[in-house]
Design a protein around this motif. Structure first.
Motif, PDB file in Angstrom:
ATOM      1  N   GLN A   1       0.828  -1.204   0.000  1.00  0.00           N
ATOM      2  CA  GLN A   1       0.000   0.000   0.000  1.00  0.00           C
ATOM      3  C   GLN A   1       0.868   1.262   0.000  1.00  0.00           C
ATOM      4  O   GLN A   1       0.608   2.208  -0.751  1.00  0.00           O
ATOM      5  N   HIS A   2       1.930   1.279   0.811  1.00  0.00           N
ATOM      6  CA  HIS A   2       2.824   2.435   0.856  1.00  0.00           C
ATOM      7  C   HIS A   2       3.573   2.620  -0.466  1.00  0.00           C
ATOM      8  O   HIS A   2       3.809   3.755  -0.900  1.00  0.00           O
ATOM      9  N   ILE A   3       3.944   1.518  -1.098  1.00  0.00           N
ATOM     10  CA  ILE A   3       4.627   1.610  -2.391  1.00  0.00           C
ATOM     11  C   ILE A   3       3.685   2.194  -3.440  1.00  0.00           C
ATOM     12  O   ILE A   3       4.081   3.072  -4.221  1.00  0.00           O
ATOM     13  N   ILE A   4       2.440   1.737  -3.463  1.00  0.00           N
ATOM     14  CA  ILE A   4       1.467   2.262  -4.423  1.00  0.00           C
ATOM     15  C   ILE A   4       1.247   3.752  -4.206  1.00  0.00           C
ATOM     16  O   ILE A   4       1.228   4.538  -5.155  1.00  0.00           O
ATOM     17  N   VAL A   5       1.106   4.167  -2.950  1.00  0.00           N
ATOM     18  CA  VAL A   5       0.899   5.580  -2.638  1.00  0.00           C
ATOM     19  C   VAL A   5       2.103   6.407  -3.086  1.00  0.00           C
ATOM     20  O   VAL A   5       1.947   7.480  -3.682  1.00  0.00           O
ATOM     21  N   ALA A   6       3.316   5.921  -2.826  1.00  0.00           N
ATOM     22  CA  ALA A   6       4.522   6.656  -3.219  1.00  0.00           C
ATOM     23  C   ALA A   6       4.612   6.800  -4.740  1.00  0.00           C
ATOM     24  O   ALA A   6       4.956   7.876  -5.246  1.00  0.00           O
ATOM     25  N   VAL A   7       4.295   5.742  -5.478  1.00  0.00           N
ATOM     26  CA  VAL A   7       4.347   5.786  -6.944  1.00  0.00           C
ATOM     27  C   VAL A   7       3.305   6.760  -7.490  1.00  0.00           C
ATOM     28  O   VAL A   7       3.597   7.565  -8.386  1.00  0.00           O
TER      29      VAL A   7
END
Length: 64
Positions: free
Chosen positions: A30-36
């Motif tokens: 979830q954090h990776i998706i938000v950062a991207v």
């Protein structure tokens, strides 16, 4: 691009990121998706404001 269109897109992206916390996804993913998503929104805003023209040149590279 009119400012109202930019604000609508930012509202939709922000709402989608807010709703992401309720999705049954592992927090790390979830954090990776938000950062991207935030990274690409920043690049899009820079292009809309005319501060960066990198997107247009991505597909026009030619091999010699």
């Amino acid at each position: 691009m009119p400012i109202i269109s930019v604000l609508i897109v930012l509202f939709i992206v922000g709402f989608a990121l807010y709703m992401m916390q309720y999705a049954p996804i592992h927090p790390t993913i979830q954090h990776i998706i938000v950062a991207v998503v935030i990274f690409f929104v920043i690049l899009w805003l820079l292009q809309v404001m005319g501060l960066w023209s990198g997107f247009g040149s991505l597909g026009s590279a030619r091999l010699r």
